[in-house]
Motif scaffolding. Structure first.
Motif, short mmCIF file in Angstrom:
data_model
loop_
_atom_site.label_atom_id
_atom_site.label_comp_id
_atom_site.label_asym_id
_atom_site.label_seq_id
_atom_site.Cartn_x
_atom_site.Cartn_y
_atom_site.Cartn_z
N GLY A 188 0.82 -1.21 0.00
CA GLY A 188 0.00 0.00 0.00
C GLY A 188 0.85 1.25 0.00
N THR A 189 0.46 2.22 0.82
CA THR A 189 1.18 3.50 0.86
C THR A 189 1.67 3.85 2.27
N SER A 190 1.48 2.96 3.23
CA SER A 190 1.96 3.22 4.59
C SER A 190 3.47 3.41 4.57
N HIS A 191 3.95 4.44 5.25
CA HIS A 191 5.39 4.75 5.37
C HIS A 191 6.01 5.17 4.04
N ILE A 192 5.18 5.59 3.10
CA ILE A 192 5.73 6.02 1.81
C ILE A 192 6.63 7.24 1.97
N GLU A 193 6.42 8.00 3.06
CA GLU A 193 7.27 9.16 3.35
C GLU A 193 8.73 8.73 3.47
N ASN A 194 8.97 7.55 4.06
CA ASN A 194 10.34 7.08 4.28
C ASN A 194 10.86 6.22 3.13
N LEU A 195 9.94 5.58 2.40
CA LEU A 195 10.35 4.59 1.39
C LEU A 195 10.22 5.09 -0.04
N GLY A 196 9.65 6.27 -0.23
CA GLY A 196 9.70 6.94 -1.52
C GLY A 196 8.61 6.61 -2.50
N SER A 197 8.24 5.35 -2.63
CA SER A 197 7.26 4.93 -3.63
C SER A 197 6.72 3.56 -3.24
N ARG A 198 5.67 3.13 -3.95
CA ARG A 198 5.14 1.79 -3.69
C ARG A 198 6.17 0.73 -4.08
N GLU A 199 6.98 1.03 -5.09
CA GLU A 199 8.05 0.10 -5.47
C GLU A 199 9.08 -0.01 -4.34
N GLY A 200 9.33 1.11 -3.67
CA GLY A 200 10.22 1.09 -2.51
C GLY A 200 9.63 0.28 -1.37
N ILE A 201 8.32 0.42 -1.17
CA ILE A 201 7.63 -0.36 -0.14
C ILE A 201 7.72 -1.84 -0.46
N LEU A 202 7.52 -2.20 -1.73
CA LEU A 202 7.64 -3.59 -2.16
C LEU A 202 9.03 -4.13 -1.82
#
Length: 452
Positions: A188-202
């Motif tokens: 999803g988009t949780s913590h996207i502030e720190n991880l930059g993008s959904r690809e970063g979250i993945l």
């Protein structure tokens, strides 16, 4: 554990080895205020305090040994073990303890749904075996070790939740836990502030594979394209609502406090009524069935477990007070969990109004405005009578919802909303409340219950 075991596990050096003797540790604590029996104290340094400052207070609490990253003995009554980093030593000790207990390990991560998935899996498995699980939100580099320390020789399976805010955090946890089954609920988009993008979250969520045992299984939400595209083939199993998944659901029917469906697996079909509302609960149940089948539970036991499920506090809890029905989903919030909760309200059968009270979602950074607006766009297709928003960015939800002729009103904080709660909440209303944890929406829930 014997002191010598602990020293080896944490790669430590005892500063007063003459005190080791035959001492055994029966308790591990991070809290200098807690009473223990033959305890080991692990002092951690935080942003606002350093627990090393309290080493001289723990002996009277039953502590007989302490770790330290400061090369000196603070209290000569304590066996003092020097390590380079007490936080890493905590992880190292948890890894050692984890290895001592022979059981299956199920690890769960994902942007949303970790806790409800953990609870559903644990409930199903508990119908057949002794289950050890993460309690509450003990899912970080401190909570996971504390959970592992509570393992007993009677446990046949551990169901462990793994959370993160930054890259590298799940990597640490999975190397400690070494799961037999790894689950990724969604991206999803949780913590996207720190991880930059959904690809970063993945990328961050896929770290869970780093500790997976050689013949381990990976269960992923097959309705999420990012996860499907990340598939490594052998050992990967998909679940979801689409029939392309190995575990999928049909004939979904919604009730106010439950959802029913036919679950299809490679082995069988299950006609189930899940005692918690929402489409997301069907997915949670699918993955629980998949885990149960991997662990060779029989169909009757699996069905019994599903019917035993109970929602955790502040997670889709439905109750009625003063003729007002409250859907309390206030534990936390993200875009995906907001949408899922709104669908529960949308499908709720009632003679009164459907009211949504939504607050800010945190840790979205530069995406905050856009993602709050995304939630507002959901109202285009919702049968919701009234929307109240609370906070800074939540006004974006209201502004967007108004474009679809939804009655919406914004409040700068929860105190302002509570002041006029009798004007805004009426008898017969069904009220959904959801926001990030830091918004403290449980106070609004209590005010509605009191009718004041």
């Amino acid at each position: 554990m014997h002191i010598s075991e602990i020293i080896t596990a944490v790669s430590g050096k005892c500063l007063n080895p003459e005190k080791i003797g035959n001492n055994l540790i029966t308790d591990i604590t991070l809290d200098s205020r807690k009473n223990v029996n033959a305890g080991l104290f692990i002092p951690l340094a935080g942003e606002k305090f350093d627990a090393h400052d309290y080493i001289n207070q723990v002996y009277n609490k039953g502590v007989i040994a302490t770790l330290t990253s400061i090369d000196k003995i603070v209290d000569d009554k304590l066996i003092t073990i020097l390590v380079s980093d007490t936080r890493q030593a905590l992880l190292d000790l948890a890894e050692y303890v984890n290895f001592k207990f022979d059981r299956k390990i199920v690890a769960i991560t994902g942007s949303v749904g970790k806790t409800t998935t953990k609870e559903m899996i644990s409930t199903v498995l508990a119908s057949a075996m002794k289950v050890h699980k993460t309690e509450g939100n003990f899912n970080n580099d401190v909570g996971l070790p504390l959970t592992i320390f509570k393992t007993t020789s009677e446990d046949k399976v551990s169901v462990l939740e793994m959370g993160m805010n930054h890259f590298g955090e799940i990597s640490k946890l999975t190397k400690v836990a070494k799961p037999d089954i790894a689950i990724i609920t969604n991206i999803g988009t949780s913590h996207i502030e720190n991880l930059g993008s959904r690809e970063g979250i993945l990328k961050a969520k896929l770290e869970i594979l780093e500790g997976l045992k050689l013949e381990g299984k990976v269960l992923v939400n097959g309705d999420e394209p990012l996860l499907v595209n990340a598939s490594k083939g052998k050992g990967w199993i998909t679940y979801g609502l689409n029939k392309t998944n190995q575990y999928y659901a049909t004939n979904i029917k919604y009730e106010n406090t439950s959802v029913s469906a036919c679950l299809h697996t490679p082995k069988d079909t299950y006609e189930v009524t899940i005692p918690s509302p929402g489409e997301h609960m069907v997915k949670n149940t699918l993955v629980a069935v998949a885990v149960a089948e991997i662990l060779e539970l029989d169909k009757h036991t699996i069905l019994k477990g599903i019917t035993s499920y109970k929602s955790e506090k502040m997670r889709m809890q439905i109750s009625t007070y003063n003729d007002v029905t409250i859907i309390d989903d206030t534990y936390n919030a993200s875009v995906d969990s907001m949408k899922a909760a709104l669908q529960v309200l949308n499908k709720f059968e009632t003679t009164g109004r459907k009211v949504a009270v939504l607050g800010d979602m945190f840790e979205l950074g530069e995406h905050s405005i856009d993602l709050h607006q995304q939630v507002g766009k959901e109202f285009k297709d919702l049968n919701v009578d009234c929307l109240y928003t609370v906070g800074n960015y939540a006004s974006e939800i209201s502004n967007e919802a108004k474009k679809y002729n939804v009655y919406a009103k914004h409040f700068i904080n929860k105190e302002e909303f509570v002041k006029s709660i009798l004007e805004n909440i009426k008898p017969k209303d069904v009220v959904l409340l959801k926001a990030s944890r830091g918004m403290g929406f449980e106070k609004i829930v209590e005010s509605i219950k009191k009718g004041e």
